[in-house]
Structures are given as structure tokens and as C-alpha cells.
Write a protein that holds these residues in place. Structure first.
Motif, short mmCIF file in Angstrom:
data_model
loop_
_atom_site.label_atom_id
_atom_site.label_comp_id
_atom_site.label_asym_id
_atom_site.label_seq_id
_atom_site.Cartn_x
_atom_site.Cartn_y
_atom_site.Cartn_z
N ASP A 1 -3.80 -4.29 4.66
CA ASP A 1 -4.24 -5.27 5.66
C ASP A 1 -4.75 -4.62 6.94
O ASP A 1 -5.28 -5.32 7.81
CB ASP A 1 -3.09 -6.22 6.01
N ASP B 1 9.37 3.16 8.17
CA ASP B 1 9.31 1.69 8.15
C ASP B 1 10.46 1.15 9.01
O ASP B 1 11.52 1.73 9.07
CB ASP B 1 9.41 1.14 6.73
N ALA C 1 -2.16 -8.09 -1.61
CA ALA C 1 -1.30 -7.01 -2.10
C ALA C 1 -2.05 -6.20 -3.17
O ALA C 1 -1.98 -4.97 -3.21
CB ALA C 1 -0.03 -7.61 -2.68
N GLY D 1 0.82 -1.20 0.00
CA GLY D 1 0.00 0.00 0.00
C GLY D 1 0.86 1.25 0.00
O GLY D 1 0.70 2.14 -0.84
N VAL E 1 7.61 2.20 14.63
CA VAL E 1 6.50 3.02 15.11
C VAL E 1 5.99 2.40 16.40
O VAL E 1 5.75 1.19 16.47
CB VAL E 1 5.36 3.07 14.07
#
Ligand code: FAD
Length: 355
Positions: free
Chosen positions: A271, A35, A281, A12, A76
Motif C-alpha cells: 500500500d 513492526d 494484499a 508484503g 518506526v
């Protein structure tokens, strides 16, 4: 400058970058991508990574480069939509104007005691690497239990059996037939492939407990050298812990234009977003394209659409080792070499367009 923060550079997040860069990002907008992995990972290939049939490098794609893209490598740890702030481990919090959450999913253990502790996973690159290392260090005759025969369990079992004929692979599934989401004809085709390739299928199973090197099927103990869990997924824990309505997979319910009902500046992709479709995906990419449409209109001051046409999904393809495959394309079942070649072709195209 406005800051668009994207959490997760998976299918995404990567699609959003590719749609906005290089030419569609307004001069007054910067993007910050966060990320925990410093490159885009091809999650659809983790079964082969874990089986040891492709190298780590083959599942990595570099993030794009752009003067107004800031790629932040980090974990995160919190999403604060009240103060529009993202907490990152050992780093200053990030402030956003618009946020896209695409942090993917994790295993769901359905409350089976010991499953989280004693099974291996292919749901993140770190975990798939760990699974690779234990599977590939097994001696001949070792028993591998794979729990869950959906797409990822089937792909892992077949890839592993083809590359390690010396292993004793047991594939456990709840259903009367494996691949319950596919037509029975396809399930039977795949089951026959497993019979020919010495993978034992245990249908109608119910895993009640897992201990170190032992699983219990209907309370009957079965010794295994390695147990891999492929029996369910749920949204990333950070998303499950957010306020807002969620579905049974912990995915946030969103509006028809993909933002939280209570916050038009927080979009959910892939997701992590509730959808009538199975997570994939392809779906993540379709949602990403529509989110980009909304952002572009908002930045231009144009009226936003009330909804979008349904996302067109082309179908789903699975591999049975390197030579055979199966799948549904345009509502038609396909099997054999053609299915496998199509799957390899799609992967090649994806890498070509993103690499
Ligand atoms: C074995 C297997 C085979 C599959 N085959 C197919 C297939 O053939 N076709 C198909 O369409 N789909 C397939 N899927 C499903 C597909 O991989 C997922 O639906 C897709 O990856 C979802 O994309 P996403 O962007 O939501 O999340 P992901 O692609 O999972 O990306 C999430 C990103 O978030 C990052 N992240 C997560 N948590 C944190 C954190 N706390 N801090 C920082 N970063 C974080 C991760 O590093 C990752 O980069 C398969 C899945 C598996 C496991």
C-alpha cells in the motif's frame, strides 16, 4: 554481514520473509524486520474483528523464525535514506544496506472537518480493536453510521448487521450505487442484500462535517451513536513525508523493479507503492515476489531485469456476513454462497501456508 531491513510485517513484508527463508538468504545477509505489532496481522479480516464475529487470535500469524532473522518490535518514527538509518521510538537507530518499506496505509479523510477526531477506523489492528469495543458495547436500537461503501465498508456493514440485528446501520456512499469499483450488477446484488438485511443505504451522499455522535450529509445533521470511516486510504504518514514523487494517495512512485528512482537500495512494497492497480494484499504479495527476485540477482552479482511481466491478480472477493459473498474472479462476477466459500477457502489456505 549485510543488513536487509524490512519495515512492516504485513502482507508484503511477510511474503518477502517467506520467499527468502529458510533457504534463499545468502550466508552474509541478515534480515531485520521491524513492526509495531509482534505478529503478522491479517488486515483483510479487520471488518470481522471490528464487528465482533471473530476473535483477535484468528487474525494473528506468528512471524517465521530463523537464525539470521531479527524481529524488532517497535514503532518506526523516521526513515533517513541519506544516512541509511531507521529511527525507532525509544531504541537505537537501525542501519541498513538494503531497505524494504511495507508500512501499509491509513485512513484518508479528504479534509472533512472532524472526521479524524470523531470517527472510528479499521485500518490498523489497534484501531479495529477499539472499534470492536465501541460497536459491541452499543445498546439495542443504537445507530451506526458507516461512511464509505467500498469493499471494507460493505464487509463491515454486512458482518455487523448479521451479528447485531438490533442495531440500526446506515451506510453512506458518494456514488449512485455502492461498490463503485465493481460492475453495476454486483453493486445491485449487494444493495438488495442490504435491503433484505435492514441496512439503510444512503447513496449520493456527501459528508461535509463530523462532530461527536453526529455526521452531516449535504450539511443535514444525522445523529449516530458510533461513526466508522471507510471512505478512503492513503500511504503511511512516514512514506508521505519522504522525499520523492508520490501519487494522489501519497504512495511513492517506484521503478519497474520496485525501488526508488533515486535509490536502488530502497524498495517499496504494498500500500506504500504507487501502482495502477487498487491496493490489495494480493498486489503486495506479487510485488514482494518480484523484489525478492531483484535482491537475489543482486546478491548473486547477476544482471538485473529492466522490468517484470505484469503482476497477475486473481480477482477480488467480498463477504456479506458469514454465508453470502460477491466478487470478480478472472473477470467474471460471482455472487452468493460460492463466492463466500471461495473467500473462506483463500483465508484458510493463507493461514495454512503462513501459520
Ligand atoms: C477490511 C479490509 C478488507 C480487505 N480485504 C481485502 C481482500 O479481500 N483482498 C485483498 O487482496 N486485500 C484486501 N484488503 C487490503 C489489504 O489488507 C491491504 O492492501 C494489505 O494489507 C496491504 O499490505 P501491506 O503489506 O502493504 O501492508 P499491511 O498488511 O497493512 O502491513 C503494514 C504493517 O506495517 C506495520 N506498521 C505500520 N506503521 C508502522 C510503524 N510506524 N512502525 C512499525 N510498524 C508499522 C503494521 O503493524 C503492519 O504490520 C482489505 C483491507 C481492509 C481494511
Amino acid at each position: 554481514m549485510k543488513n536487509l531491513v524490512i519495515l512492516g510485517g504485513g502482507y508484503g513484508g511477510m511474503k518477502i520473509l517467506n520467499e527468502l527463508l529458510p533457504n534463499h538468504l545468502p550466508e552474509d545477509v541478515t534480515i531485520t524486520l521491524v513492526d509495531r505489532v509482534p505478529y503478522h496481522c491479517l488486515k483483510t479480516e479487520y471488518y470481522a474483528l471490528a464487528a465482533g464475529t471473530i476473535s483477535d487470535k484468528e487474525v494473528r500469524v506468528a512471524f517465521p523464525e530463523h537464525p539470521r532473522l531479527n524481529v524488532k518490535y517497535g514503532e518506526v518514527t523516521g526513515i533517513d535514506t541519506m544516512d541509511r538509518k531507521i529511527n525507532i521510538k525509544d531504541a537505537e537507530p537501525l542501519v541498513y544496506d538494503d531497505l524494504i518499506i511495507g508500512l501499509g496505509c491509513e485512513d484518508k479523510y479528504h479534509g472533512v472537518p472532524g472526521a479524524d477526531q470523531f470517527t472510528y477506523s479499521i485500518q490498523s489492528i489497534e484501531k479495529a480493536r477499539h472499534t470492536y469495543s465501541v460497536l459491541n458495547n452499543l445498546g439495542p436500537g443504537s445507530v451506526v453510521g458507516i461512511i464509505g461503501a467500498g469493499l471494507s465498508g460493505v464487509e463491515l456493514a454486512s458482518e455487523l448487521s448479521e451479528s447485531r440485528e438490533d442495531l440500526n446501520i446506515k451506510l453512506f456512499d458518494r456514488g449512485k450505487h455502492i461498490l463503485s469499483a465493481f460492475p453495476e450488477r454486483l453493486s445491485k446484488y449487494v444493495e438488495n442484500w442490504f435491503v433484505r438485511n435492514n441496512v439503510e443505504i444512503i447513496n449520493n451522499s456527501n459528508i461535509t462535517k463530523v462532530e461527536e455522535n453526529r455526521l452531516y450529509n449535504h450539511d443535514e445533521p444525522i445523529e449516530c451513536d458510533v461513526i466508522v470511516w471507510t471512505a478512503g486510504i492513503q500511504a503511511n504518514e512516514l512514506v508521505r513525508n519522504m522525499d520523492g514523487e508520490k501519487d494522489r494517495m501519497g504512495r511513492l512512485i517506484v521503478t519497474p523493479i520496485h525501488h526508488l528512482p533515486a535509490d536502488e537500495h530502497v524498495f517499496i512494497v504494498g500500500d506504500c507503492a504507487s501502482s495502477p492497480h487498487a491496493p490489495s494484499a494480493q498486489l503486495a504479495e506479487g510485488q514482494a515476489e518480484q523484489i525478492v527476485e531483484v535482491l537475489k540477482k543482486r546478491w548473486n552479482g547477476d544482471e538485473l531485469p529492466a522490468s517484470f511481466p505484469p503482476i497477475k491478480l486473481k480477482g477480488i472477493l467480498g463477504s456479506l456476513g458469514k454465508k453470502q459473498g460477491f466478487g470478480m474472479m478472472a473477470d467474471r462476477a460471482i455472487t452468493g454462497r460460492v463466492a463466500r466459500m471461495l473467500k473462506s477457502g483463500i483465508l484458510w489456505m493463507y493461514k495454512f501456508h503462513n501459520g
